[in-house]
Design a protein around this motif. Structure first.
Motif, mmCIF file in Angstrom:
data_model
loop_
_atom_site.group_PDB
_atom_site.id
_atom_site.type_symbol
_atom_site.label_atom_id
_atom_site.label_comp_id
_atom_site.label_asym_id
_atom_site.label_seq_id
_atom_site.Cartn_x
_atom_site.Cartn_y
_atom_site.Cartn_z
ATOM 1 N N TRP A 121 12.056 -6.103 13.156
ATOM 2 C CA TRP A 121 10.429 -5.081 13.307
ATOM 3 C C TRP A 121 10.556 -3.868 13.961
ATOM 4 C CZ3 TRP A 121 6.168 -5.579 10.993
ATOM 5 C CH2 TRP A 121 4.484 -5.026 11.605
ATOM 6 N N VAL A 221 0.771 -6.106 4.357
ATOM 7 C CA VAL A 221 1.691 -5.589 5.531
ATOM 8 C C VAL A 221 0.960 -4.037 5.885
ATOM 9 C CG1 VAL A 221 2.899 -5.095 7.385
ATOM 10 C CG2 VAL A 221 3.399 -7.157 5.893
ATOM 11 N N ILE A 222 0.780 -3.128 4.508
ATOM 12 C CA ILE A 222 0.701 -2.227 5.239
ATOM 13 C C ILE A 222 -1.432 -2.053 4.933
ATOM 14 C CG2 ILE A 222 -0.332 0.167 4.008
ATOM 15 C CD1 ILE A 222 2.673 -0.116 1.997
ATOM 16 N N ARG A 225 -2.535 -3.003 7.998
ATOM 17 C CA ARG A 225 -2.023 -1.642 9.589
ATOM 18 C C ARG A 225 -3.488 -1.169 9.331
ATOM 19 N NH1 ARG A 225 3.224 -0.543 8.870
ATOM 20 N NH2 ARG A 225 4.094 -1.264 10.659
ATOM 21 N N MET A 226 -3.493 -0.874 8.169
ATOM 22 C CA MET A 226 -5.162 -0.143 8.340
ATOM 23 C C MET A 226 -6.356 -1.123 8.840
ATOM 24 S SD MET A 226 -4.651 1.339 4.221
ATOM 25 C CE MET A 226 -3.092 2.029 3.305
ATOM 26 N N GLY A 228 -6.325 -1.627 10.901
ATOM 27 C CA GLY A 228 -6.310 -1.695 12.780
ATOM 28 C C GLY A 228 -5.940 -2.743 13.449
ATOM 29 N N GLU A 231 -0.505 -4.917 16.395
ATOM 30 C CA GLU A 231 0.685 -4.453 15.801
ATOM 31 C C GLU A 231 1.566 -6.355 15.686
ATOM 32 O OE1 GLU A 231 3.762 -2.021 14.851
ATOM 33 O OE2 GLU A 231 1.816 -2.305 13.880
ATOM 34 N N ILE A 234 0.150 -8.520 13.851
ATOM 35 C CA ILE A 234 0.635 -8.326 11.918
ATOM 36 C C ILE A 234 1.857 -8.289 11.953
ATOM 37 C CG2 ILE A 234 1.538 -5.593 9.961
ATOM 38 C CD1 ILE A 234 -0.633 -4.405 11.968
ATOM 39 N N ARG C 53 -3.419 7.811 2.360
ATOM 40 C CA ARG C 53 -3.294 7.090 3.120
ATOM 41 C C ARG C 53 -3.506 7.653 4.412
ATOM 42 N NH1 ARG C 53 2.064 3.587 1.520
ATOM 43 N NH2 ARG C 53 1.833 3.352 3.741
ATOM 44 N N VAL C 58 -1.920 5.528 8.243
ATOM 45 C CA VAL C 58 -0.985 4.902 7.498
ATOM 46 C C VAL C 58 -0.138 5.075 6.338
ATOM 47 C CG1 VAL C 58 -0.527 2.341 6.802
ATOM 48 C CG2 VAL C 58 -2.824 2.685 8.740
ATOM 49 N N ARG C 86 -6.067 3.932 15.142
ATOM 50 C CA ARG C 86 -6.326 2.665 15.444
ATOM 51 C C ARG C 86 -7.353 2.052 15.322
ATOM 52 N NH1 ARG C 86 -2.277 -1.210 18.145
ATOM 53 N NH2 ARG C 86 -4.646 -2.524 18.791
#
Lengths: 324, 298, 336
Positions: A121, A221-222, A225-226, A228, A231, A234, C53, C58, C86
């Motif tokens: 990470w 995983v992306i 993140r999107m 929100g 961390e 995720i 993106r 992101v 976020r």
């Protein structure tokens, strides 16, 4: 189901082959083939009895059949030195070895998975720069030497832990449960378990790190993140959870392999387990005991290899559903 | 790890120099190489570096046994409880370790390659039998089997090497077989077969050069395993008592109560030497792996 | 057209690569009116996925927004702290990925993945989340029973529907869909597009559809933006852009797709390939492939010029668009 049946048949085959190799090895010893079962100090009557019991007065092929038959009944014969049934002796020390292995392995995998995930990470961070060579060094260190250093420092040096054995001399316990849960036993367990853990954590750590690096590039995983998500969520719920799957297999395989590797750690800490029993038996030419201990270790190893396959299938929904 | 990736051949076409430059771009490989060179040089010079015969029992000037002396100018790492010079033992211990490591590496890669190539090339019954054999060997618990073998064959370095080789070849054989199967699909093997080349010619000329990088990788991985195994076997008392090795030194220290006497100068250096040599092997094969599997490099 | 929900001005996204810096998105200006479905169309590699993106905030580790502003409903996104940005993800702006094969976490049931968003980001209780999840599944044409399934038990089309349901979960102001139907076969594509069109009308959705397929834009989108080599070259109401394209690249793109209703004609692909963005050309980026190129095209980048209300194109020859259109329908024009 066909898959499981096939794997089981394969396991039985491997165990049979190992038993056969062992049978032949002990009979390839120079000199009298009966040396594997008979001690010169036996009386003539004992000798005749055992020769007959084990069929050692029979031709080799028949001896082999008897050997396999005895194995199926869990009979490994009598120990030369203790004159006790090998099976009973093995069963009496087996819990010590299993506990030691399990505690060390769980600690090692918990630590390795966590630190490995963190390293991935925080890619390129200080943890990784210092950590990787350090982990490779622990993989390169002989277990018994780690044990010796820990003994010198923590047992003989500062005196926090006892220097060997599984319980203090003269300690009496009302039951096995009381014994294994006593503070005395646990205090004896700390150093050997820690030694094993140091040796074992490298594999899960490196494995987890490379799995994580792979999973972190995955679309989901992306997407996390999107979405929100924090961390930590995720990393733990998505990346680590997926990266963990191959570690389950490694854990089961590691359990089998560690049982063999316990030999040196048990010897350093005079831990009354299967590995030390094997070493003692081999060095005092107690062949029935050595044979029994060896086969026991091999049986656990092969069984864990089978469980590794099954566990993986149960934990990964893709595989689990594919198989039905 | 799974060997599913196809290897890219390094040195052959692009020149040895490119390969070497790429290899030494990896800091791990450089460190590993430096450690190896240092130990090999020390091993060669060991006879000259060791001021004393490592088994000689030494006495002080006033005729006392030079037992358990702390490190000093005369004895850089002090002496054992029987008055032997620890530094001399340490440098002489380089030789058996390197011997075991290197011969085992050669053995593992040779046997692994032979089995892998035979199984993959001929297929059919040969393949099935050899692969069953690898399954069985992989089912054998490593150290216990080495101990039993050492006890049956007698304590010697050669026997340790032998045990390591017959236990470690299956990993190499499996990977090499898998690599060979993908290789067999390629045109030039087919072409060689159509033009009537003999089995031995196809294997020697067309297959082996392509398999060699993998054999070397498995050989280099075995170096560390062999050294660790030799140390463990010596420590457990199944080693050659006449050869001063690091494992023997550690066993000697353990049995002579060096731990309770806090003689760190006795039992720490041999362990550290093992760590260095084995870790150097890991570093080297890591760099090497990056070279033949460039895909894995990130 | 009314006020813009999203307005992007002079946005640039730079990748750090071994060969140096590459601006995959380089000075994009874009407005998405509230309630509009905007089709962002262009060849693969033109930077449309990077743009999508970047709007989400992101980006891959080696990419960053190097300039420009993104304003969503009055909020300047680039000015927000990471935490604030976020906090607004998925609630205000959500995403439908291209390959939902890997975009759904394989180890969790759909119900869990729905709850993660609805409870974790939307503050719903578990019970309320499950009800909402069932409604969403129904809305995208999935049986709510399938919430108990793992992603791998779904077909490609169903996974894409599930991904759309996830994106709609928190009533976002804006949905960005990156090639949402590209991976599907033609029949399933059509079903999902129908569903999207219905949802767009029912929910008064504002959305950006990233696609390379001008037919998808024609079917679904009210506004079209054409992207080439990191820039928007033409923008306007879909009907207007498709009927009267003003940029030669748009004309070429339309030629590359068969017109089912019109007379049969030879398909004329645009020859050549997009410029290498490590060293972008100084003038118009399409100049090297443009059949109508003039000397000025290779030296100055053309400013966006209005051709109709809310319809602009970045071309030096916008004024002659009608003549060029006539020539562009001839296959011979495109053969150099």
């Amino acid at each position: 189901m066909v898959f499981y049946a096939k794997r089981l048949a394969h396991m039985v085959f491997v165990l049979w082959a190992i038993a056969t190799i062992l049978f032949l090895m002990f009979r390839l010893l120079p000199g009298d083939p009966t040396i594997a079962y008979l001690d010169p100090s036996f009386t003539g009557e004992q000798r005749q009895m055992i020769l007959h019991d084990f069929g050692l007065d029979q031709p080799l092929w028949w001896q082999y059949v008897l050997f396999l038959g005895n194995l199926l009944h869990g009979q490994f014969g009598l120990s030369f030195r203790q004159r006790l049934p090998v099976t009973d002796m093995i069963l009496s020390v087996l819990p010590n070895t299993l506990l030691l292995t399990l505690v060390a392995l769980i600690a090692a995998y918990a630590f390795g998975a966590l630190v490995g995930a963190l390293m991935a990470w925080k890619r390129g961070g200080a943890l990784e720069t210092i950590g990787i060579p350090l982990v490779l060094a622990t993989r390169a260190a002989p277990e018994f030497w780690i044990g010796m250093v820990l003994l010198a420092v923590f047992a003989f040096g500062v005196g926090w832990f006892p220097a060997g054995g599984a319980t203090s001399p003269g300690a009496v316990f009302t039951s096995n449960l009381a014994r294994y849960s006593s503070a005395d036993f646990l205090r004896h367990l700390v150093l050997p378990a820690f030694t094993l853990m140091i040796y074992l954590q490298g594999l899960p750590l490196l494995l987890m790190r490379s799995n994580m690096l792979e999973v972190m590039g995955e679309e989901f995983v992306i997407m996390a993140r999107m979405k929100g998500l924090p961390e930590r969520t995720i990393m733990l719920r998505h990346a680590a959870r997926n990266a963990l799957l191959p570690l389950v297999t490694a854990f089961a395989l590691g359990f089998g392999a560690t049982l063999g590797g316990d030999v040196v750690v048990e010897t350093v800490f005079s831990w009354p387990g299967l590995g030390r029993m094997l070493v003692d038996a081999v060095s005092s030419s107690d062949y029935p005991l050595a044979q029994g201990a060896f086969l026991m270790i091999a049986a656990v190893l092969v069984t864990m290899n089978l469980l590794a396959d099954i566990a993986y299938g149960l934990l990964d929904p893709r595989v689990a559903h594919g198989r039905r | 790890m799974d060997g599913g990736s196809t290897i890219v051949l390094p040195a052959k076409r692009r020149g040895l120099r490119t390969a070497l430059r790429r290899y030494f771009a990896d800091p791990y490989a450089v460190v590993g190489c430096v450690i190896y060179v240092v130990f090999i040089v020390l091993g060669i010079l060991a006879g000259w570096l060791a001021q004393y015969d490592p088994t000689e029992i030494l006495f002080t000037d006033d005729g006392q046994l030079a037992a358990s002396l702390p490190p000093s100018a005369a004895h850089w790492l002090g002496t054992t409880n029987l008055g032997r010079d620890i530094f001399s033992q340490l440098v002489m211990g380089i030789r058996p370790s390197l011997f075991v490591g290197i011969t085992a590496a050669v053995g593992v890669s040779a046997l692994g390659t032979a089995v892998g190539v035979l199984a993959g090339y001929f297929g059919g019954v040969v393949d099935t039998l050899l692969m069953r054999l690898t399954d069985v060997v992989l089912g054998l618990p490593f150290l216990p089997f080495v101990i039993v073998l050492a006890a049956l064959l007698g304590p010697s370095l050669q026997n340790v090497v032998f045990s390591v080789v017959i236990l470690l070849w299956p990993n190499a054989a499996r990977i090499i077989r898998a690599q060979l199967l993908t290789l067999m699909q390629r045109q030039f093997i087919e072409a060689a077969r159509v033009t009537g080349a003999s089995h031995s010619r196809i294997i020697l000329v067309h297959i082996l050069p392509n398999i060699l990088p993998l054999s070397l990788l498995y050989g280099s991985i075995s170096v560390g395993w062999a050294i660790l195994t030799q140390a463990s076997v010596s420590f457990l008392g199944f080693g050659d008592q006449d050869t001063i090795s690091w494992g023997f030194m550690l066993q000697d220290a353990y049995a002579s109560q060096a731990l309770s006497q806090a003689q760190y100068n006795w039992f720490v250096p041999p362990g550290l030497c093992i760590v260095f040599v084995v870790a150097a092997g890991f570093f080297l094969s890591r760099g090497y792996e990056n070279l033949i599997f460039p895909k894995l490099k990130q | 057209m009314t006020t813009a929900l999203l307005s992007v001005s002079d946005l640039a996204v730079t990748y750090r690569t071994q060969a140096g810096l590459v601006a995959a998105v380089d000075g994009v200006n874009l407005e998405v009116p509230a309630g509009a479905m905007l089709g962002l169309v262009g060849e693969s590699g033109c930077g449309k996925t990077t743009l999508a993106r970047a709007l989400m905030g992101v980006l891959p580790g080696n990419a960053r927004v190097s300039r420009g502003r993104i304003v969503l409903d009055g909020t300047d996104l680039q000015a927000l702290s990471a935490a604030k940005r976020r906090a607004l993800l998925w609630r205000d702006i959500s995403f439908v990925p291209q390959s939902s094969m890997n975009s759904l976490d394989p180890v969790y049931r759909m119900r869990t993945q729905m709850r993660e968003v609805l409870c974790g980001r939307g503050d719903l209780s578990r019970g309320a989340a499950d009800t909402r999840a069932a409604d969403l599944f129904q809305a995208v044409g999935l049986n709510p029973v399938r919430l108990n399934d793992f992603p791998h038990q779904f077909s490609g089309g169903m996974r894409q529907r599930a991904a759309i349901a996830l994106a709609l979960a928190l009533h976002p102001k804006l949905v960005i869909a990156d090639e949402p139907v590209t991976a599907l076969d033609v029949i399933v594509q059509r079903q999902v597009l129908d569903m999207l069109r219905r949802l767009g009308e029912d929910m008064n959705l504002t959305a950006i559809f990233v696609t390379h397929d001008i037919a998808v834009v024609a079917y679904l989108c009210t506004v079209t933006a054409v992207m080439y080599a990191g820039r928007i070259v033409e923008y306007g109401p879909t009907a207007d852009v498709l009927a009267r394209p003003a940029h030669p690249y748009t004309m070429g793109l339309m030629n590359a797709f068969p017109d089912l209703e019109g007379p049969t004609q030879d398909l004329a692909p645009i020859e050549g390939s997009p410029p290498d963005l490590h060293t972008p050309p100084t003038g118009c980026r399409f100049a090297a492939r443009c059949p109508f190129v003039q000397p000025v095209c290779t030296t100055t980048y053309p400013a966006p010029t209005d051709v109709a209300p809310d319809h602009w194109a970045a071309c030096h020859r916008v004024g002659e668009a009608e003549t060029l259109r006539a020539q562009a329908t001839e296959a011979a024009t495109w053969q150099s």
